[in-house]
Scaffold this motif. Structure first.
Motif, PDB file in Angstrom:
ATOM      1  N   GLU A   1       0.826  -1.214   0.000  1.00 62.63           N
ATOM      2  CA  GLU A   1       0.000   0.000   0.000  1.00 62.63           C
ATOM      3  C   GLU A   1       0.855   1.258   0.000  1.00 62.63           C
ATOM      4  O   GLU A   1       0.547   2.220  -0.697  1.00 62.63           O
ATOM      5  N   GLY A   2       1.920   1.261   0.788  1.00 63.18           N
ATOM      6  CA  GLY A   2       2.735   2.463   0.917  1.00 63.18           C
ATOM      7  C   GLY A   2       3.662   2.710  -0.252  1.00 63.18           C
ATOM      8  O   GLY A   2       3.711   3.813  -0.794  1.00 63.18           O
ATOM      9  N   VAL A   3       4.403   1.690  -0.652  1.00 64.81           N
ATOM     10  CA  VAL A   3       5.420   1.875  -1.679  1.00 64.81           C
ATOM     11  C   VAL A   3       4.853   1.647  -3.078  1.00 64.81           C
ATOM     12  O   VAL A   3       4.968   2.496  -3.951  1.00 64.81           O
ATOM     13  N   TRP A   4       4.232   0.499  -3.301  1.00 65.24           N
ATOM     14  CA  TRP A   4       3.758   0.157  -4.637  1.00 65.24           C
ATOM     15  C   TRP A   4       2.504   0.916  -5.031  1.00 65.24           C
ATOM     16  O   TRP A   4       2.386   1.367  -6.167  1.00 65.24           O
TER      17      TRP A   4
ATOM     18  N   ASP B   1       7.891   6.021   2.066  1.00 54.61           N
ATOM     19  CA  ASP B   1       8.909   6.014   3.104  1.00 54.61           C
ATOM     20  C   ASP B   1       8.702   4.921   4.141  1.00 54.61           C
ATOM     21  O   ASP B   1       9.578   4.697   4.981  1.00 54.61           O
ATOM     22  N   VAL B   2       7.574   4.203   4.078  1.00 60.88           N
ATOM     23  CA  VAL B   2       7.376   3.064   4.969  1.00 60.88           C
ATOM     24  C   VAL B   2       8.462   2.016   4.732  1.00 60.88           C
ATOM     25  O   VAL B   2       8.799   1.243   5.627  1.00 60.88           O
TER      26      VAL B   2
ATOM     27  N   LYS C   1      12.263   0.875  -3.049  1.00 59.19           N
ATOM     28  CA  LYS C   1      11.535   2.044  -3.561  1.00 59.19           C
ATOM     29  C   LYS C   1      11.833   2.293  -5.040  1.00 59.19           C
ATOM     30  O   LYS C   1      10.931   2.667  -5.796  1.00 59.19           O
ATOM     31  N   THR C   2      13.076   2.047  -5.460  1.00 62.42           N
ATOM     32  CA  THR C   2      13.442   2.244  -6.859  1.00 62.42           C
ATOM     33  C   THR C   2      12.735   1.245  -7.764  1.00 62.42           C
ATOM     34  O   THR C   2      12.270   1.606  -8.851  1.00 62.42           O
ATOM     35  N   LEU C   3      12.632  -0.012  -7.330  1.00 63.14           N
ATOM     36  CA  LEU C   3      11.897  -1.012  -8.112  1.00 63.14           C
ATOM     37  C   LEU C   3      10.461  -0.557  -8.357  1.00 63.14           C
ATOM     38  O   LEU C   3       9.953  -0.640  -9.472  1.00 63.14           O
ATOM     39  N   ALA C   4       9.821  -0.070  -7.312  1.00 68.57           N
ATOM     40  CA  ALA C   4       8.441   0.398  -7.449  1.00 68.57           C
ATOM     41  C   ALA C   4       8.370   1.609  -8.367  1.00 68.57           C
ATOM     42  O   ALA C   4       7.503   1.687  -9.248  1.00 68.57           O
ATOM     43  N   SER C   5       9.267   2.533  -8.190  1.00 68.66           N
ATOM     44  CA  SER C   5       9.257   3.753  -8.994  1.00 68.66           C
ATOM     45  C   SER C   5       9.451   3.456 -10.477  1.00 68.66           C
ATOM     46  O   SER C   5       8.730   3.977 -11.333  1.00 68.66           O
TER      47      SER C   5
END
Length: 127
Positions: free
Chosen positions: A13-16, A22-23, A50-54
């Motif tokens: 929920e937070g990252v993807w 930032d979680v 975070k980079t993978l999601a971005s």
């Protein structure tokens, strides 16, 4: 819901899904690695996560990951999840995947993921 499963839900929920990237700083260990992505050769830890999601979300508007099933044993959680979104070429797509996630001291430290990339490519090539 166990702490490990809760952590994965919070990360999805937070990252993807974009509510609070930032979680990952709290829930992903400093040496986190994903074994099936080339970018893991360059980055580790929360920044890798975070980079993978971005990178993934850059190609899809209305991107969303949904957890469909979860199985936990000891320090590992297996997830079956579905990604949906509209690719930058305008095609609406859906991709299923299964991942195994290992935890240590309450943080995600390692992942292995198998995604239906062939099915995704077939959807993107459809006319």
């Amino acid at each position: 819901m166990s702490e490990q499963i809760d952590a994965l839900h919070r990360l999805f929920e937070g990252v993807w899904n974009g509510e609070d990237p930032d979680v990952a700083d709290e829930l992903v260990g400093p040496e986190y690695v994903i074994h099936d992505r080339d970018i893991a050769d360059e980055l580790r830890g929360p920044e890798l996560y975070k980079t993978l999601a971005s990178i993934t979300k850059e190609s899809y508007s209305d991107f969303e990951l949904t957890i469909d099933d979860e199985v936990e044993e000891d320090n590992k959680v297996a997830l079956r999840w579905t990604m949906t979104g509209t690719h930058e070429n305008g095609e609406q797509v859906e991709m299923a995947a299964i991942g195994i996630n290992r935890f240590e001291d309450g943080q995600l430290v390692e992942s292995w993921t198998q995604s239906d990339t062939l099915g995704l490519m077939e959807q993107l090539e459809a006319e």
